[in-house]
Design a protein around this motif. Sequence first.
Motif, PDB file in Angstrom:
ATOM      1  N   SER A  62      -4.509   4.735  -3.396  1.00 10.38           N
ATOM      2  CA  SER A  62      -4.588   3.792  -2.286  1.00 10.38           C
ATOM      3  C   SER A  62      -5.289   2.527  -2.762  1.00 10.38           C
ATOM      4  O   SER A  62      -6.060   2.562  -3.727  1.00 10.38           O
ATOM      5  CB  SER A  62      -5.354   4.394  -1.098  1.00 10.38           C
ATOM      6  N   ARG A  95       0.859   4.432  -2.636  1.00 15.57           N
ATOM      7  CA  ARG A  95       0.620   5.815  -2.195  1.00 15.57           C
ATOM      8  C   ARG A  95       1.594   6.789  -2.838  1.00 15.57           C
ATOM      9  O   ARG A  95       1.297   7.976  -2.967  1.00 15.57           O
ATOM     10  CB  ARG A  95       0.694   5.900  -0.669  1.00 15.57           C
ATOM     11  N   ARG A 142       0.830  -1.211   0.000  1.00 14.90           N
ATOM     12  CA  ARG A 142       0.000   0.000   0.000  1.00 14.90           C
ATOM     13  C   ARG A 142       0.866   1.263   0.000  1.00 14.90           C
ATOM     14  O   ARG A 142       0.543   2.250  -0.658  1.00 14.90           O
ATOM     15  CB  ARG A 142      -0.925  -0.001   1.214  1.00 14.90           C
TER      16      ARG A 142
END
Length: 307
Positions: A206, A201, A197
């Motif tokens: 996301s 980002r 994740r």
Amino acid sequence: MVDYVEVGVGDSKASARFTDVTFITGVGKSTFLDIINRVVSNIGKKVPKTSQSWSLYLQRGDVSYYISASKWRVRQIVSVKGEEVVFEYIPTKPIHRLLKPIEVALTSADVIIPMVETQEHVSVVAEEDIERVNGLLASARKSLGARVYMLGPYISPRSLVDASAVRVDKLDRHARNLAGVLSYLALHKPTAYDSIRASLRKLGLSVSVGLAKPGKIGVFVTSKNQKMPLSRAPCSVKYLLSIATALEMKPDILLIDNFDYCLTRKAAEVLSSLFKQKPSKIVAEIHNEDVADWLDLPNKSIVEVRL
């Protein structure tokens, strides 16, 4: 971990000495990767069936392995510190034999780096030779064996996966089960999931995993203005997610076919950071050599093949 490979198809040969990231260009790139994958990931299993003649040489330090395969004959040579073991398999007979250091019929010589098993009666001296040979072969398997994952040439992850049929051992070649692997990591290896994740980002996006509908787990990618199912995410995002997830499965070698299919400079920056952090060797097929310059890496190389 394999250091050096040489692949042959018909009368053509191509070789590469692996760096941390090795980019493959030229002709027959996908075949080059495919033969490496089919052999190195299947040590101890059956030799892949083939309709064309091919060969592969692997080396790590003082251990080497050579296989030459066609529909008529398969020959394997294992060398450990200068001691050679030679096998022959003739599919049309079929004949399974150990040729060196002793000659004896085998139960199976159609295995990648086979162990010596025989149903023939052998002398006490031969039994001692067989025990020593199997020790060499076990050493070669340990030295050259590697966890090899392959991605590509196209990535096509599904957005939904059955909650009761989540497969977590590895991504399939086209990352179709990416949703299932991400779900498993989110539940059982949250540190790995958080690392994936964090990579996304860096692109201003996301990723989330959750129950999409009864019995189905879904993966969604979200930007500031939009939420989309994983399958509808931009191509570069799907590639980045797939590669980041594959690296979290800790392969020794990650082969990537069609690496630059939809790579962007921003995604390349993120991948540069990932490749520096992970111990996996990357072998990536590219069409545009300029792409190699997009990745800021201290130990990379470009190898041209002609198969």
